[in-house]
Design a protein around this motif. Structure first.
Motif, PDB file in Angstrom:
ATOM      1  N   ARG A 190      65.562  56.601  39.706  1.00 46.82           N
ATOM      2  CA  ARG A 190      65.768  56.436  38.261  1.00 46.82           C
ATOM      3  C   ARG A 190      64.419  56.646  37.552  1.00 46.82           C
ATOM      4  O   ARG A 190      63.476  55.881  37.782  1.00 46.82           O
ATOM      5  CB  ARG A 190      66.320  55.031  37.982  1.00 46.82           C
ATOM      6  CG  ARG A 190      66.904  54.873  36.610  1.00 46.82           C
ATOM      7  CD  ARG A 190      67.792  53.649  36.524  1.00 46.82           C
ATOM      8  NE  ARG A 190      69.066  53.839  37.219  1.00 46.82           N
ATOM      9  CZ  ARG A 190      69.965  52.880  37.391  1.00 46.82           C
ATOM     10  NH1 ARG A 190      69.718  51.657  36.947  1.00 46.82           N
ATOM     11  NH2 ARG A 190      71.099  53.118  38.004  1.00 46.82           N
ATOM     12  N   ALA A 191      64.371  57.732  36.765  1.00 49.21           N
ATOM     13  CA  ALA A 191      63.124  58.020  36.018  1.00 49.21           C
ATOM     14  C   ALA A 191      63.324  57.547  34.583  1.00 49.21           C
ATOM     15  O   ALA A 191      64.122  58.126  33.831  1.00 49.21           O
ATOM     16  CB  ALA A 191      62.834  59.514  36.069  1.00 49.21           C
ATOM     17  N   PHE A 192      62.608  56.462  34.215  1.00 47.69           N
ATOM     18  CA  PHE A 192      62.746  55.922  32.859  1.00 47.69           C
ATOM     19  C   PHE A 192      61.910  56.760  31.884  1.00 47.69           C
ATOM     20  O   PHE A 192      60.744  57.049  32.180  1.00 47.69           O
ATOM     21  CB  PHE A 192      62.290  54.460  32.834  1.00 47.69           C
ATOM     22  CG  PHE A 192      63.194  53.574  33.659  1.00 47.69           C
ATOM     23  CD1 PHE A 192      64.456  53.211  33.184  1.00 47.69           C
ATOM     24  CD2 PHE A 192      62.803  53.120  34.918  1.00 47.69           C
ATOM     25  CE1 PHE A 192      65.286  52.409  33.953  1.00 47.69           C
ATOM     26  CE2 PHE A 192      63.636  52.325  35.680  1.00 47.69           C
ATOM     27  CZ  PHE A 192      64.888  51.966  35.203  1.00 47.69           C
ATOM     28  N   ILE A 201      71.841  62.154  32.869  1.00 50.58           N
ATOM     29  CA  ILE A 201      70.999  61.578  31.807  1.00 50.58           C
ATOM     30  C   ILE A 201      71.715  60.333  31.264  1.00 50.58           C
ATOM     31  O   ILE A 201      72.888  60.403  30.895  1.00 50.58           O
ATOM     32  CB  ILE A 201      70.771  62.585  30.669  1.00 50.58           C
ATOM     33  CG1 ILE A 201      70.014  63.801  31.224  1.00 50.58           C
ATOM     34  CG2 ILE A 201      70.007  61.959  29.512  1.00 50.58           C
ATOM     35  CD1 ILE A 201      69.931  64.962  30.267  1.00 50.58           C
ATOM     36  N   VAL A 202      71.014  59.223  31.261  1.00 45.61           N
ATOM     37  CA  VAL A 202      71.595  57.960  30.769  1.00 45.61           C
ATOM     38  C   VAL A 202      70.842  57.568  29.490  1.00 45.61           C
ATOM     39  O   VAL A 202      69.631  57.308  29.531  1.00 45.61           O
ATOM     40  CB  VAL A 202      71.470  56.856  31.834  1.00 45.61           C
ATOM     41  CG1 VAL A 202      72.065  55.538  31.322  1.00 45.61           C
ATOM     42  CG2 VAL A 202      72.162  57.277  33.130  1.00 45.61           C
ATOM     43  N   THR A 203      71.579  57.572  28.402  1.00 45.40           N
ATOM     44  CA  THR A 203      70.941  57.211  27.119  1.00 45.40           C
ATOM     45  C   THR A 203      70.745  55.693  27.066  1.00 45.40           C
ATOM     46  O   THR A 203      71.273  54.970  27.927  1.00 45.40           O
ATOM     47  CB  THR A 203      71.841  57.640  25.935  1.00 45.40           C
ATOM     48  OG1 THR A 203      73.066  56.918  26.051  1.00 45.40           O
ATOM     49  CG2 THR A 203      72.127  59.142  25.971  1.00 45.40           C
ATOM     50  N   PRO A 247      65.573  51.144  28.437  1.00 44.84           N
ATOM     51  CA  PRO A 247      65.161  52.531  28.176  1.00 44.84           C
ATOM     52  C   PRO A 247      66.189  53.530  28.701  1.00 44.84           C
ATOM     53  O   PRO A 247      66.967  53.197  29.587  1.00 44.84           O
ATOM     54  CB  PRO A 247      63.849  52.652  28.959  1.00 44.84           C
ATOM     55  CG  PRO A 247      63.971  51.662  30.065  1.00 44.84           C
ATOM     56  CD  PRO A 247      64.819  50.540  29.556  1.00 44.84           C
ATOM     57  N   ALA A 248      66.157  54.729  28.142  1.00 44.77           N
ATOM     58  CA  ALA A 248      66.993  55.824  28.676  1.00 44.77           C
ATOM     59  C   ALA A 248      66.392  56.269  30.006  1.00 44.77           C
ATOM     60  O   ALA A 248      65.217  56.001  30.279  1.00 44.77           O
ATOM     61  CB  ALA A 248      67.002  56.985  27.690  1.00 44.77           C
ATOM     62  N   SER A 249      67.201  56.934  30.788  1.00 46.03           N
ATOM     63  CA  SER A 249      66.666  57.373  32.087  1.00 46.03           C
ATOM     64  C   SER A 249      67.328  58.668  32.554  1.00 46.03           C
ATOM     65  O   SER A 249      68.384  59.063  32.047  1.00 46.03           O
ATOM     66  CB  SER A 249      66.885  56.287  33.144  1.00 46.03           C
ATOM     67  OG  SER A 249      68.269  56.089  33.339  1.00 46.03           O
ATOM     68  N   ILE A 250      66.648  59.297  33.524  1.00 44.65           N
ATOM     69  CA  ILE A 250      67.273  60.422  34.243  1.00 44.65           C
ATOM     70  C   ILE A 250      67.558  59.886  35.645  1.00 44.65           C
ATOM     71  O   ILE A 250      66.629  59.518  36.368  1.00 44.65           O
ATOM     72  CB  ILE A 250      66.319  61.641  34.321  1.00 44.65           C
ATOM     73  CG1 ILE A 250      65.959  62.117  32.917  1.00 44.65           C
ATOM     74  CG2 ILE A 250      66.944  62.761  35.134  1.00 44.65           C
ATOM     75  CD1 ILE A 250      64.917  63.231  32.896  1.00 44.65           C
ATOM     76  N   ASP A 307      58.168  55.602  33.980  1.00 42.69           N
ATOM     77  CA  ASP A 307      58.161  54.897  35.273  1.00 42.69           C
ATOM     78  C   ASP A 307      59.285  55.484  36.153  1.00 42.69           C
ATOM     79  O   ASP A 307      60.293  55.962  35.633  1.00 42.69           O
ATOM     80  CB  ASP A 307      58.421  53.396  35.020  1.00 42.69           C
ATOM     81  CG  ASP A 307      58.151  52.570  36.268  1.00 42.69           C
ATOM     82  OD1 ASP A 307      57.554  53.121  37.232  1.00 42.69           O
ATOM     83  OD2 ASP A 307      58.559  51.384  36.293  1.00 42.69           O
ATOM     84  N   VAL A 308      59.070  55.440  37.466  1.00 40.26           N
ATOM     85  CA  VAL A 308      60.121  55.904  38.388  1.00 40.26           C
ATOM     86  C   VAL A 308      60.386  54.786  39.393  1.00 40.26           C
ATOM     87  O   VAL A 308      59.456  54.241  39.980  1.00 40.26           O
ATOM     88  CB  VAL A 308      59.682  57.196  39.133  1.00 40.26           C
ATOM     89  CG1 VAL A 308      60.752  57.617  40.138  1.00 40.26           C
ATOM     90  CG2 VAL A 308      59.425  58.325  38.143  1.00 40.26           C
ATOM     91  N   ARG A 309      61.673  54.444  39.553  1.00 36.45           N
ATOM     92  CA  ARG A 309      62.044  53.371  40.507  1.00 36.45           C
ATOM     93  C   ARG A 309      63.092  53.901  41.498  1.00 36.45           C
ATOM     94  O   ARG A 309      63.988  54.650  41.101  1.00 36.45           O
ATOM     95  CB  ARG A 309      62.660  52.178  39.752  1.00 36.45           C
ATOM     96  CG  ARG A 309      61.777  51.563  38.711  1.00 36.45           C
ATOM     97  CD  ARG A 309      61.035  50.352  39.299  1.00 36.45           C
ATOM     98  NE  ARG A 309      60.046  49.857  38.349  1.00 36.45           N
ATOM     99  CZ  ARG A 309      60.283  48.833  37.508  1.00 36.45           C
ATOM    100  NH1 ARG A 309      61.448  48.230  37.521  1.00 36.45           N
ATOM    101  NH2 ARG A 309      59.336  48.431  36.697  1.00 36.45           N
TER     102      ARG A 309
END
Lengths: 235, 283
Positions: free
Chosen positions: B57-59, B87-89, B114-117, B146-148
Motif C-alpha cells: 500500500r503506497a500512501f 487506486i483508493v481515494t 490518506p489515499a493510496s495505490i 509512505d509504503v507499507r
C-alpha cells in the motif's frame, strides 16, 4: 549309422564346470548320447551326475568345453534358444516338482499352456500321455491324492507331452519304494523303446545291473567308466 | 494377450487371501501417503490463502491530482511482478476502514485517512525480497509519502512456508519410500509363493516374456485396486475430519487423484518386474 546318430542328440566335449564356492564339479568330461539311446549316469553323491544333467538342459553353462544338444551349443545359445530347446526336452526330478494346487491333467497341460499351444490341442495331448503313463483314471486327482510312484508318472507325462527327443531324469526313482521304482523304470524303458533317448542319473545299482543299457560311471567329476568302451566297471 | 489376462486373473482366484492381503497392504501404504499428501495440500492451500493477502500500500500525499495517480497506476501495472493496481481515494479508504474495523467506526472522520495505490503481486513474486524491491520502486514516486506491506509478518510467513516446504518434501519422500518398500515386499511375497510355478515354466520352455507378462499385469491390477481403495479411504478420512472436527479441507483434484492411482499401478508393475526378474536371472 545315420548322420544324426553319428553327431548324437547330446554331446559333451571336454566339459569342465567349476563353482566359485564348492570348486570343481566336472573335469574335462566328454561323451556323446546317440539318438534313441538309454544311458545311466552312476556314481557316488557329489560325483557330478546332476551337474551333467543341469548342463544338458542348459540350467548351467560350462566353465570350459562345449555342450551341444540338438544343434544348440553352450557357447552361443541365447535365452530364447534355450527356451525353445527345452520344449523338445523332457526333464524329470527325484522330487517330482508338481504344482500342488493343480490336478494331474492340469500339471501336464501346464507344460503346453506356457509354451503357447492352442487350448483346443491341449486336452487330447494330455489324455494321450496320461493314458501312456497309466494314469488316465486319475486325471483329476491332485498330487496329494496320488502315491509317490503316481506323482512321478504325472511328472513323466508332463515331460513327454511335448514329444521330446531326449528325456533327462535326475534320480527319478530316488523317492520311490521298490515296487514303484520297477513301475517307473518299466515306463521309462517303454518310452525309450518308442524312440526317445533317455539319460538317467541313479544311485540304484540293482536297476543298472538288471538292465542292459550303457552306463557312465562318474567319480570326482570325471567319467571313470563307460560301458560302451570297456566291458567291466573300473575298480 | 488373452492368455496373459487369463493367467493374471487365475492368480487372483487361486490365492484369494494372499491377493486380498497384497491389495490391502498396497492400499494402506498408499493411504498413509495419501493422508500425508492431504495434510500437505491443505497446509499449502492455507498458506496460499494468506499469501494472496500480501499487498503493498503506497500512501500518497494529500492533494495529489487524479491524473498523476492514474498515470502512476498505469506505470506500476506494467511491472512484471504486478498482478493488479487499485487506486483508493480518501473516501474509499475511510469506507473500507469503517467496514473492516467496525469497532472504531465512530472514530473515523472524513479526510483522516490518506489515499493510496494498492498493489497486488503475482503468485511467485510475493516473497519478502521481491515485495521490498517493488516497494522501493513505489517509494521513488515523488507523491508517495509512505509504503507499507507488513514486512515483519511477511518474513514470518515465508519462514513458515519454507519450513513447511522442506519438512513436507522430506516427510513426503520418507512416506513414499516406505510405501514403495512395503508394496515391493508384498508383491515379492506374492511372486515367491509362485516360485515353483516359475521354475517349472522355465524347465518346460516358457520364454522370459511369457513368464513375466502375467506377473506384470497382476502387479498392475493390484496397484490399481490398491490405489483406488487408498483413494476411497482418504476421501472417507477427509469427510470424517470435516464432519467431526469441522475443518474445511481441500481434497485432491481429479488429476492428482488419478496420478496417485497411476503411481500405485506403476509401483505394482515395477515391484512385480523386479521380483520376477530375480527368478528369471537363472538360466
Amino acid at each position: 549309422m545315420t548322420a544324426a546318430e553319428a553327431v548324437g542328440v547330446l554331446r559333451f566335449d571336454r566339459v569342465t564346470k567349476e563353482y566359485p564356492r564348492s570348486g570343481l564339479a566336472l573335469h574335462e568330461v566328454s561323451f556323446r548320447v546317440a539318438k534313441g539311446e538309454f544311458v545311466f549316469l552312476t556314481g557316488p553323491s557329489g560325483a557330478g551326475k546332476s551337474t551333467i544333467l543341469r548342463l544338458a538342459y542348459f540350467a548351467e553353462r560350462p566353465t570350459s568345453g562345449l555342450v551341444r544338444v540338438s544343434g544348440v551349443n553352450s557357447e552361443h545359445a541365447s535365452r530364447r534358444e534355450i527356451s525353445k530347446l527345452r520344449r523338445r526336452l523332457g526333464i524329470v526330478f527325484q522330487d517330482f516338482r508338481l504344482l500342488e494346487d493343480r490336478t494331474a491333467e492340469e500339471n501336464v497341460g501346464f507344460a503346453l499352456e506356457v509354451t503357447g499351444v492352442p487350448r483346443a490341442q491341449i486336452g487330447p495331448k494330455v489324455s494321450r500321455v496320461l493314458t501312456q503313463v497309466g494314469l488316465a483314471a486319475k486325471a483329476t486327482a491332485f498330487p496329494r491324492e496320488l502315491s509317490g510312484g503316481e506323482q512321478q508318472r504325472v511328472a513323466i507325462a508332463r515331460a513327454l507331452v511335448n514329444d521330446p527327443f531326449v528325456l533327462i531324469a535326475d534320480e527319478p526313482t530316488g523317492n520311490l519304494d521298490e515296487r514303484a521304482t520297477r513301475g517307473v523304470f518299466q515306463l521309462l524303458r517303454e518310452i525309450n523303446a518308442a524312440g526317445t533317448a533317455i539319460i538317467m542319473a541313479t544311485h540304484d545299482l540293482d536297476l543298472v545291473r538288471h538292465a542292459d543299457y550303457r552306463t557312465l560311471e562318474l567319480n570326482r567329476g570325471q567319467i571313470v567308466f563307460d560301458s560302451a568302451e570297456s566291458p567291466e566297471p573300473a575298480a | 494377450m488373452r492368455r496373459t489376462v487369463r493367467d493374471a486373473s487365475a492368480a487372483f482366484t487361486r490365492a484369494p487371501l494372499l491377493t486380498a492381503l497384497s491389495i490391502t497392504t498396497i492400499a494402506f501404504s498408499l493411504f498413509a501417503f495419501g493422508l500425508f499428501g492431504l495434510v500437505a495440500l491443505n497446509i499449502r492451500a492455507a498458506l496460499q490463502g494468506v499469501e494472496e493477502r500480501v499487498e503493498i500500500r503506497a500512501f500518497v500525499a494529500d492533494g495529489t491530482d487524479a491524473q498523476s495517480l492514474a498515470a502512476a497506476a498505469g506505470d506500476i501495472d506494467a511491472f512484471p511482478e504486478v498482478q493488479s493496481v487499485n487506486i483508493v481515494t480518501q473516501d474509499q479508504a475511510l469506507a473500507r476502514a469503517r467496514t473492516e474495523l467496525t469497532e472504531f467506526s465512530d472514530v473515523f472522520q472524513s479526510g483522516v485517512l490518506p489515499a493510496s495505490i494498492d498493489v497486488k503481486l503475482k503468485p511467485g513474486y510475493r516473497d519478502p525480497a521481491t515485495v521490498a524491491r517493488v516497494s522501493a520502486r513505489l517509494k521513488s514516486y515523488p507523491f508517495v509519502d509512505d509504503v507499507r506491506y507488513g514486512e515483519d509478518w511477511l518474513v514470518q510467513l515465508y519462514r513458515l512456508r519454507n519450513i513447511a516446504g522442506v519438512a513436507g518434501l522430506a516427510l513426503g519422500l520418507a512416506f513414499a519410500a516406505v510405501a514403495v518398500i512395503i508394496i515391493g515386499a508384498t508383491i515379492r511375497m506374492a511372486v515367491l509363493s509362485r516360485a515353483d510355478e516359475i521354475s517349472i515354466m522355465r524347465l518346460v520352455g516358457a520364454t522370459d516374456g511369457f513368464i513375466r507378462r502375467p506377473f506384470l499385469l497382476e502387479g498392475f491390477a493390484k496397484g490399481i485396486l490398491g490405489g483406488l481403495l487408498a483413494l476411497g479411504l482418504t476421501w472417507l478420512g477427509m469427510h470424517l475430519i470435516d464432519r467431526y472436527m469441522h475443518f474445511h479441507t481441500v481434497f485432491f483434484s481429479p488429476a492428482m487423484a488419478a496420478a496417485g492411482v497411476v503411481a500405485g499401478a506403476l509401483i505394482g508393475v515395477l515391484g512385480s518386474s523386479v521380483a520376477v526378474g530375480r527368478h528369471l536371472r537363472a538360466l
